[in-house]
Design a protein around this motif. Structure first.
Motif, PDB file in Angstrom:
ATOM      1  N   LEU A 193       6.426  43.090  58.326  1.00  0.00           N
ATOM      2  CA  LEU A 193       6.193  41.676  58.611  1.00  0.00           C
ATOM      3  C   LEU A 193       7.294  40.797  58.023  1.00  0.00           C
ATOM      4  CD1 LEU A 193       2.332  41.417  58.051  1.00  0.00           C
ATOM      5  CD2 LEU A 193       3.557  41.267  60.233  1.00  0.00           C
ATOM      6  N   VAL A 194       7.759  41.136  56.841  1.00  0.00           N
ATOM      7  CA  VAL A 194       8.851  40.372  56.227  1.00  0.00           C
ATOM      8  C   VAL A 194      10.085  40.415  57.117  1.00  0.00           C
ATOM      9  CG1 VAL A 194      10.458  40.276  54.281  1.00  0.00           C
ATOM     10  CG2 VAL A 194       8.023  40.621  53.867  1.00  0.00           C
ATOM     11  N   ASN A 195      10.379  41.584  57.698  1.00  0.00           N
ATOM     12  CA  ASN A 195      11.538  41.709  58.572  1.00  0.00           C
ATOM     13  C   ASN A 195      11.436  40.842  59.820  1.00  0.00           C
ATOM     14  OD1 ASN A 195      13.150  43.434  57.088  1.00  0.00           O
ATOM     15  ND2 ASN A 195      12.184  45.274  57.899  1.00  0.00           N
ATOM     16  N   VAL A 196      10.217  40.474  60.183  1.00  0.00           N
ATOM     17  CA  VAL A 196      10.007  39.661  61.380  1.00  0.00           C
ATOM     18  C   VAL A 196       9.940  38.172  61.047  1.00  0.00           C
ATOM     19  CG1 VAL A 196       8.367  39.137  63.234  1.00  0.00           C
ATOM     20  CG2 VAL A 196       8.867  41.513  62.640  1.00  0.00           C
ATOM     21  N   TYR A 197       9.263  37.831  59.941  1.00  0.00           N
ATOM     22  CA  TYR A 197       8.950  36.426  59.666  1.00  0.00           C
ATOM     23  C   TYR A 197       9.695  35.838  58.471  1.00  0.00           C
ATOM     24  CZ  TYR A 197       5.011  37.027  62.893  1.00  0.00           C
ATOM     25  OH  TYR A 197       4.241  37.268  63.997  1.00  0.00           O
ATOM     26  N   TYR A 198      10.714  36.525  57.970  1.00  0.00           N
ATOM     27  CA  TYR A 198      11.347  36.080  56.736  1.00  0.00           C
ATOM     28  C   TYR A 198      11.962  34.691  56.830  1.00  0.00           C
ATOM     29  CZ  TYR A 198      15.766  37.481  58.947  1.00  0.00           C
ATOM     30  OH  TYR A 198      16.838  37.613  59.799  1.00  0.00           O
ATOM     31  N   ILE A 199      12.274  34.229  58.021  1.00  0.00           N
ATOM     32  CA  ILE A 199      12.835  32.883  58.167  1.00  0.00           C
ATOM     33  C   ILE A 199      11.720  31.842  58.265  1.00  0.00           C
ATOM     34  CG2 ILE A 199      14.168  31.369  59.707  1.00  0.00           C
ATOM     35  CD1 ILE A 199      15.965  33.739  60.323  1.00  0.00           C
ATOM     36  N   GLU A 200      10.653  32.167  59.000  1.00  0.00           N
ATOM     37  CA  GLU A 200       9.600  31.168  59.253  1.00  0.00           C
ATOM     38  C   GLU A 200       8.525  31.129  58.174  1.00  0.00           C
ATOM     39  OE1 GLU A 200       9.588  32.338  63.910  1.00  0.00           O
ATOM     40  OE2 GLU A 200       9.781  33.707  62.235  1.00  0.00           O
ATOM     41  N   LYS A 201       8.235  32.266  57.563  1.00  0.00           N
ATOM     42  CA  LYS A 201       7.142  32.334  56.588  1.00  0.00           C
ATOM     43  C   LYS A 201       7.725  32.708  55.224  1.00  0.00           C
ATOM     44  CE  LYS A 201       3.869  33.910  60.147  1.00  0.00           C
ATOM     45  NZ  LYS A 201       3.189  32.637  60.375  1.00  0.00           N
ATOM     46  N   GLN A 203       5.986  31.992  52.173  1.00  0.00           N
ATOM     47  CA  GLN A 203       4.946  32.043  51.171  1.00  0.00           C
ATOM     48  C   GLN A 203       4.188  33.364  51.287  1.00  0.00           C
ATOM     49  OE1 GLN A 203       4.714  29.596  48.879  1.00  0.00           O
ATOM     50  NE2 GLN A 203       6.443  28.622  49.941  1.00  0.00           N
ATOM     51  N   VAL A 204       3.907  33.963  50.142  1.00  0.00           N
ATOM     52  CA  VAL A 204       3.200  35.241  50.130  1.00  0.00           C
ATOM     53  C   VAL A 204       1.843  35.115  50.807  1.00  0.00           C
ATOM     54  CG1 VAL A 204       2.205  37.027  48.642  1.00  0.00           C
ATOM     55  CG2 VAL A 204       4.415  36.012  48.064  1.00  0.00           C
ATOM     56  N   ALA A 205       1.201  33.974  50.662  1.00  0.00           N
ATOM     57  CA  ALA A 205      -0.128  33.769  51.246  1.00  0.00           C
ATOM     58  C   ALA A 205      -0.116  33.960  52.761  1.00  0.00           C
ATOM     59  CB  ALA A 205      -0.638  32.371  50.900  1.00  0.00           C
ATOM     60  N   ALA A 206       0.976  33.596  53.415  1.00  0.00           N
ATOM     61  CA  ALA A 206       1.057  33.749  54.871  1.00  0.00           C
ATOM     62  C   ALA A 206       1.026  35.217  55.266  1.00  0.00           C
ATOM     63  CB  ALA A 206       2.330  33.089  55.393  1.00  0.00           C
ATOM     64  N   TYR A 207       1.673  36.071  54.498  1.00  0.00           N
ATOM     65  CA  TYR A 207       1.679  37.507  54.783  1.00  0.00           C
ATOM     66  C   TYR A 207       0.343  38.143  54.424  1.00  0.00           C
ATOM     67  CZ  TYR A 207       6.642  36.853  55.461  1.00  0.00           C
ATOM     68  OH  TYR A 207       7.842  36.421  55.937  1.00  0.00           O
ATOM     69  N   ALA A 208      -0.256  37.671  53.338  1.00  0.00           N
ATOM     70  CA  ALA A 208      -1.569  38.169  52.949  1.00  0.00           C
ATOM     71  C   ALA A 208      -2.594  37.892  54.051  1.00  0.00           C
ATOM     72  CB  ALA A 208      -2.004  37.532  51.635  1.00  0.00           C
ATOM     73  N   ALA A 209      -2.515  36.698  54.644  1.00  0.00           N
ATOM     74  CA  ALA A 209      -3.439  36.349  55.724  1.00  0.00           C
ATOM     75  C   ALA A 209      -3.259  37.266  56.924  1.00  0.00           C
ATOM     76  CB  ALA A 209      -3.241  34.884  56.126  1.00  0.00           C
ATOM     77  N   LEU A 210      -2.012  37.583  57.260  1.00  0.00           N
ATOM     78  CA  LEU A 210      -1.751  38.478  58.384  1.00  0.00           C
ATOM     79  C   LEU A 210      -2.285  39.884  58.118  1.00  0.00           C
ATOM     80  CD1 LEU A 210       1.914  37.435  59.272  1.00  0.00           C
ATOM     81  CD2 LEU A 210      -0.125  37.010  60.648  1.00  0.00           C
ATOM     82  N   LEU A 211      -2.303  40.278  56.853  1.00  0.00           N
ATOM     83  CA  LEU A 211      -2.736  41.626  56.483  1.00  0.00           C
ATOM     84  C   LEU A 211      -4.215  41.683  56.103  1.00  0.00           C
ATOM     85  CD1 LEU A 211       0.411  42.588  54.391  1.00  0.00           C
ATOM     86  CD2 LEU A 211      -0.275  43.609  56.574  1.00  0.00           C
ATOM     87  N   GLY A 212      -4.869  40.538  56.048  1.00  0.00           N
ATOM     88  CA  GLY A 212      -6.293  40.512  55.753  1.00  0.00           C
ATOM     89  C   GLY A 212      -6.635  40.769  54.298  1.00  0.00           C
ATOM     90  N   VAL A 213      -5.752  40.370  53.387  1.00  0.00           N
ATOM     91  CA  VAL A 213      -6.000  40.526  51.953  1.00  0.00           C
ATOM     92  C   VAL A 213      -5.674  39.211  51.265  1.00  0.00           C
ATOM     93  CG1 VAL A 213      -5.510  43.011  51.974  1.00  0.00           C
ATOM     94  CG2 VAL A 213      -3.653  41.388  51.498  1.00  0.00           C
ATOM     95  N   THR A 214      -5.989  39.119  49.960  1.00  0.00           N
ATOM     96  CA  THR A 214      -5.644  37.907  49.223  1.00  0.00           C
ATOM     97  C   THR A 214      -4.194  37.967  48.767  1.00  0.00           C
ATOM     98  OG1 THR A 214      -6.264  38.769  47.043  1.00  0.00           O
ATOM     99  CG2 THR A 214      -8.013  37.754  48.383  1.00  0.00           C
ATOM    100  N   ALA A 215      -3.627  36.794  48.494  1.00  0.00           N
ATOM    101  CA  ALA A 215      -2.239  36.734  48.029  1.00  0.00           C
ATOM    102  C   ALA A 215      -2.088  37.425  46.674  1.00  0.00           C
ATOM    103  CB  ALA A 215      -1.789  35.279  47.941  1.00  0.00           C
TER     104      ALA A 215
END
Length: 287
Positions: A193-201, A203-215
């Motif tokens: 996900l970082v390789n895809v969204y590293y420019i737009e996202k 904040q760690v919380a944004a990736y946590a939401a995509l993965l269904g876990v807490t930051a």
């Protein structure tokens, strides 16, 4: 905002390749046909179509995709969808094939490419190291697709056969991935996900939401597994892309700042100095 390439012809024009695709929705060519015309550096971008990239022999040089460097690789297949961020710095000699096609090209036979062929999905493996048998099957279909490229009725079915062949290769990789623990699999998905969204996202919380876990959980897991925090991974990914562009492209520093989603070049300069201890200009001139 990451640049988005609307169609295959626009990609060729942007990259400096004087070529007309077979149709606006489909083309297949050999890597050798892009020399010496295609630019050696393409900054981060997305494409509104799908790509299959087969490297039979990379020979000299390197290709950088999603900031992973592939050097002197043989028999590698990349599968890219409109969701992926693509950037590369290539060397002077590549052998293999490039296949570009839109989702519409395979209608009505395939209604949803991402669902039907999950190797195009963000969280799944999109790169396959081919065994000799797998290479043989892929190469036969690519050669046939190239030969029949002007016969669209045939080309569609050959492309479908190629996608089915990749699906079979994916199964081998899924069996290997099944041996990973759930935490290791989650960290692997975070990196994708970082390789895809590293420019737009950023904040760690944004990736946590995509993965269904807490930051907090994601931060702890990533740090425990890799030794550095999730936030640092995001910063490293962005900084590495910046270094690629500073080293290999002729774009000025302001352009690079905007490529990477900074609202002002000064903000990019501050970020880069925090990460590298020097200005972008100094890095470009001394590295």
């Amino acid at each position: 905002m990451i640049k988005r390439i609307e169609d295959i012809g626009t990609l060729y024009e942007w990259g400096g390749l004087d070529r007309t695709p077979v149709t606006p929705q489909f083309d297949v060519l050999k890597h050798q046909e892009t020399y010496p015309f295609m630019k050696a550096v393409l900054p981060p971008h997305r494409r509104n179509f799908y790509s299959l990239i087969f490297l039979e022999d990379q020979q000299a040089g390197s290709m950088i995709i999603n900031n992973t460097q592939y050097q002197q690789r043989r028999d590698v297949l990349f599968c890219q969808s409109p969701d992926h961020v693509f950037s590369f710095v290539r060397g002077d000699a590549l052998e293999g094939y490039l296949v570009f096609f839109s989702a519409e090209f395979l209608l009505p036979m395939v209604k949803d490419l991402r669902t039907e062929y999950s190797f195009f999905a963000l969280l799944n493996t999109n790169l396959f190291q081919l065994s000799p048998d797998e290479k043989s099957g892929i190469l036969k279909l690519l050669t046939l697709l190239y030969q029949e490229r002007d016969n669209l009725a045939v080309a569609r079915y050959v492309l479908l056969g190629l996608l089915e062949k990749v699906r079979g290769i994916q199964q081998r990789n899924l069996q290997a991935a099944a041996n990973l623990s759930k935490p290791d699999r989650l960290v692997q998905q975070f990196h994708r996900l970082v390789n895809v969204y590293y420019i737009e996202k950023r904040q760690v919380a944004a990736y946590a939401a995509l993965l269904g876990v807490t930051a907090n959980y994601l931060n702890e897991l990533v740090k425990k597994t890799t030794g550095i925090s999730a936030k640092k991974h995001l910063q490293n990914r962005l900084c590495l892309e910046a270094k690629n562009l500073l080293r290999a492209s002729s774009s000025d520093i302001a352009e690079i700042a905007y490529f990477l989603g900074f609202s002002e070049p000064t903000n990019f300069g501050k970020f880069f100095k925090q990460q590298e201890g020097c200005s972008p200009k100094y890095y470009r001139e001394n590295r």
